[in-house]
Structure formats: C-alpha cells, structure tokens
Design a protein around this motif. Structure first.
Motif, short mmCIF file in Angstrom:
data_model
loop_
_atom_site.label_atom_id
_atom_site.label_comp_id
_atom_site.label_asym_id
_atom_site.label_seq_id
_atom_site.Cartn_x
_atom_site.Cartn_y
_atom_site.Cartn_z
N GLU A 274 0.82 -1.21 0.00
CA GLU A 274 0.00 0.00 0.00
C GLU A 274 0.86 1.26 0.00
OE1 GLU A 274 -4.31 -0.80 1.95
OE2 GLU A 274 -2.68 -0.51 3.38
N SER A 275 0.45 2.24 -0.77
CA SER A 275 1.09 3.55 -0.77
C SER A 275 0.15 4.55 -0.10
CB SER A 275 1.37 4.00 -2.20
OG SER A 275 0.15 4.22 -2.90
N MET A 276 0.68 5.71 0.24
CA MET A 276 -0.16 6.75 0.83
C MET A 276 -1.27 7.15 -0.15
SD MET A 276 0.80 7.49 3.94
CE MET A 276 0.45 9.21 4.38
N TYR A 277 -0.95 7.20 -1.43
CA TYR A 277 -1.95 7.58 -2.43
C TYR A 277 -3.06 6.53 -2.49
CZ TYR A 277 -4.25 8.73 -6.79
OH TYR A 277 -5.20 9.04 -7.73
N ALA A 278 -2.69 5.25 -2.50
CA ALA A 278 -3.68 4.17 -2.57
C ALA A 278 -4.61 4.21 -1.36
CB ALA A 278 -2.98 2.82 -2.66
N ILE A 279 -4.04 4.52 -0.20
CA ILE A 279 -4.84 4.60 1.03
C ILE A 279 -5.82 5.78 0.93
CG2 ILE A 279 -4.76 5.02 3.52
CD1 ILE A 279 -1.96 3.62 3.45
N ALA A 280 -5.33 6.90 0.45
CA ALA A 280 -6.20 8.08 0.29
C ALA A 280 -7.36 7.78 -0.66
CB ALA A 280 -5.38 9.26 -0.21
N GLN A 281 -7.08 7.09 -1.75
CA GLN A 281 -8.13 6.74 -2.72
C GLN A 281 -9.14 5.77 -2.10
OE1 GLN A 281 -7.79 9.24 -4.91
NE2 GLN A 281 -8.20 7.87 -6.64
N THR A 282 -8.65 4.85 -1.28
CA THR A 282 -9.53 3.88 -0.65
C THR A 282 -10.60 4.57 0.19
OG1 THR A 282 -7.82 2.18 -0.56
CG2 THR A 282 -9.63 1.97 1.01
N TYR A 283 -10.22 5.64 0.87
CA TYR A 283 -11.15 6.33 1.76
C TYR A 283 -11.80 7.57 1.11
CZ TYR A 283 -9.33 3.33 5.44
OH TYR A 283 -9.00 2.24 6.21
N GLY A 284 -11.46 7.84 -0.14
CA GLY A 284 -12.05 8.99 -0.81
C GLY A 284 -11.65 10.30 -0.19
N MET A 285 -10.40 10.39 0.25
CA MET A 285 -9.90 11.61 0.89
C MET A 285 -8.67 12.13 0.15
SD MET A 285 -8.13 9.93 4.32
CE MET A 285 -7.61 11.54 4.95
N ARG A 286 -8.34 13.38 0.38
CA ARG A 286 -7.22 13.99 -0.30
C ARG A 286 -5.90 13.46 0.27
NH1 ARG A 286 -9.69 20.10 0.30
NH2 ARG A 286 -11.80 19.48 -0.34
N LEU A 287 -4.92 13.25 -0.59
CA LEU A 287 -3.62 12.76 -0.16
C LEU A 287 -2.96 13.73 0.80
CD1 LEU A 287 -1.30 10.72 -0.39
CD2 LEU A 287 -0.55 11.91 -2.46
N SER A 288 -3.05 15.02 0.48
CA SER A 288 -2.42 16.03 1.35
C SER A 288 -3.04 16.00 2.75
CB SER A 288 -2.60 17.43 0.75
OG SER A 288 -3.97 17.73 0.55
N SER A 289 -4.34 15.72 2.84
CA SER A 289 -5.00 15.65 4.15
C SER A 289 -4.55 14.44 4.94
CB SER A 289 -6.52 15.60 3.96
OG SER A 289 -6.99 16.78 3.35
N LEU A 290 -4.27 13.34 4.24
CA LEU A 290 -3.80 12.14 4.93
C LEU A 290 -2.45 12.40 5.59
CD1 LEU A 290 -4.18 9.13 5.57
CD2 LEU A 290 -3.11 8.59 3.37
N TYR A 291 -1.56 13.07 4.88
CA TYR A 291 -0.26 13.45 5.47
C TYR A 291 -0.47 14.40 6.65
CZ TYR A 291 2.68 11.43 1.78
OH TYR A 291 3.34 10.57 0.94
#
Length: 311
Positions: A274-291
């Motif tokens: 899993e990458s940070m981008y894949a995780i963000a897509q899984t939850y329908g959230m922005r990548l920058s917000s995940l960081y």
C-alpha cells in the motif's frame, strides 16, 4: 434550463394552470401517464446508480420534453433540454433563449436519461442536493430551482405538482428491474461513436467514483462524464498524461478532507504494497489531508503495520 418552446398546446395549458398554492389543480393527462409508464423503469435505474429521486427525473423529463412531444425530444432524444455546453457529441439546433442554439442530441432516450444524471452529479453547484434523501422530492425540486437549473420562478412547484398528481413519489422507494429488455439485433455490425456501456458510477464519502477499464485514459473518461481531462486528473491528484491501469478508482468530484465519519476511531493499518496515495483513494480523501492528519513529511513512505488516522 428552460422547457422547450415546442411543447404542445394541451401540455402548455396544463402547466399554466398550476399555481404555487395548490398542486392538486393539475388535471390528469393521458399523454403524461403514457410517458410515465414508458420511462419509469429508466428513472428508477438512474436513481439506483446516482441517488437522484426517480420522481424528480420523471417530472423533469415530463416538463422539459412536454411528455416527449417537444422538438428536442422528437428529433434529438433530448428529454431534459440540456444545451451543448462543451458537448463533443452530436448536436441539434433549436430556438430557445436565442435563435438556433445548440443542444445535445442522443441516439436513444436512455442516453438522454444517463446524461441528465451525469449532468447533475458532475457539477459542483448541484452537489448539496445529493445529501438529501431520495424520498425528499420537495427538497430536490426546490434545490434544483435554487441551484439554477431553470429560470422560471414556478419551476419547483411545477415539479412538485406533477409528482403529487401522478404519485411519482411511489417510485422513489422502488428497486430497478435486473432483466434485459429483448431487442432486435442488427444484421451487420454497427460502428458506434462511444462505448456500448458506460462506466458504472458508485457513491462513497459524499462523492462518486468509477473503476477504470482496460484502454481507459483520463481523456476518454472525462469525455464520457462531461468533464475536462485536467479537471478529472486534478480531482484524483494525478497528471492527465499518466497511463491508467485497469481497476483503478477515479473520483468524479474533489475528494473530502477526511474519510467517512464511521472511521473516526478506526485508524487504517497499512498492508503490504500500500502507498499513501492508494490509502487516500480507498477512503475517498485527499492525499495532502492524509499526510496532515498524521503529521507526516511529504517524503514519508508507509511501512506494514503503521496505523494512520483517516478521520
């Protein structure tokens, strides 16, 4: 959007008899009932996919097409009076606000219904309507007017009047038929301008998404959804020139800053690959917000077992 000007005199008289005070003043009309019987299943299918009340779709179709008798519906299968607005498909000209304006034209009525759903789902100004229940036809009718779908001040009341007179609200809790309608097969292969089947559109975290298929590109999907390739890529934090792989998730609106509320106290545990981008897509959230939620630097790469906040 304004109703087509070629509506029959009988139908026009019916609309004009409607006052905002009493929807019951609408008289039953055989042309309206025939239209409803013919297209109710289409409206229910669209509701199942996009969460637009079937009653609203039917009422708009009736009003905008004059029960299928308008010039646009008869010559272009356009039942919702949608103008070209960057449309790259076939068009038809008709006098409306100005002379000989361009409107979208479709090969079938089903394509018109599908495009109407995408038209509402893919435009930010209508986004608040999708927070309403599919049984809230009054909220949808008033919201469409407030969001600028039509300029007529009585537009919402007309929709409500049609829905209540013909009891279209009964379709807002219906399930779509799962059988295929039998149809004659062409004797020779027919060349088509677009794919036979549109992508199935799913909803999650106040957004809509599709799964990519083999041969898809940002350009092809954007064309189908009535977006630009750059806008679609931006929603997914990607470059529109990137190659898409089969099975990827692509969102059709700007993603949320957080995951769905049900994940408030449930962090994501990173799995292998899993990458940070894949995780963000899984939850329908922005990548920058995940960081940001996890106070992580931009060069951080997750390790198996890491627990990441998504809400």
């Amino acid at each position: 959007m304004k109703p087509a000007k070629s509506i029959s005199i009988v139908v026009l008289a019916l609309f004009l008899s409607l006052s905002p005070a009493s929807a019951q003043q609408i008289r039953w009309n055989a042309d309206f009932q025939a239209y409803i019987d013919k297209y109710k299943d289409l409206a229910i299918e669209e509701m199942a996919q996009y969460r637009i009340p079937a009653s609203i779709t039917l009422a708009q179709g009736l009003l905008e097409s004059g029960a299928g008798k308008s010039y646009l519906s008869r010559h272009g299968n356009n039942h919702f009076g949608i103008k070209s607005h960057g449309w790259e498909g076939r068009t038809i000209r008709h006098d409306d606000d100005a002379r000989q304006e361009k409107f979208r034209a479709y090969d079938t009525v089903k394509e018109s219904y599908e495009d109407h759903s995408r038209f509402l789902a893919n435009r930010e100004r209508y986004s608040r309507l999708f927070a309403l229940k599919t049984t809230d036809y009054k909220g949808w009718a008033r919201g469409l007017k407030e969001c600028g779908y039509a300029t007529n001040p009585q537009y919402a009341q007309r929709l409500i009047g049609i829905i209540e007179t013909y009891k279209l609200y009964e379709y807002d809790t219906a399930q779509p038929h799962r059988h295929e309608v039998a149809k004659a097969e062409p004797q020779e292969p027919v060349k088509r301008k677009r794919p036979v089947a549109f992508h199935a559109i799913n909803s999650y975290n106040q957004n809509f998404y599709i799964y990519t298929r083999q041969g898809d590109s940002f350009e092809s999907i954007a064309h189908e959804m009535g977006l630009s390739a750059s806008t679609l890529a931006k929603y997914n934090e990607r470059d529109p020139r990137e190659t898409l792989r089969e099975g990827e998730v692509l969102y059709l609106r700007k993603k949320q800053k957080k995951a769905d509320r049900k994940f408030k106290n449930h962090p994501h545990v990173v799995k292998a690959g899993e990458s940070m981008y894949a995780i963000a897509q899984t939850y329908g959230m922005r990548l920058s917000s995940l960081y940001k939620l996890n106070h992580l630097p931009a060069d951080y790469h997750p390790s198996v077992g890491d627990a990441l906040r998504v809400y």
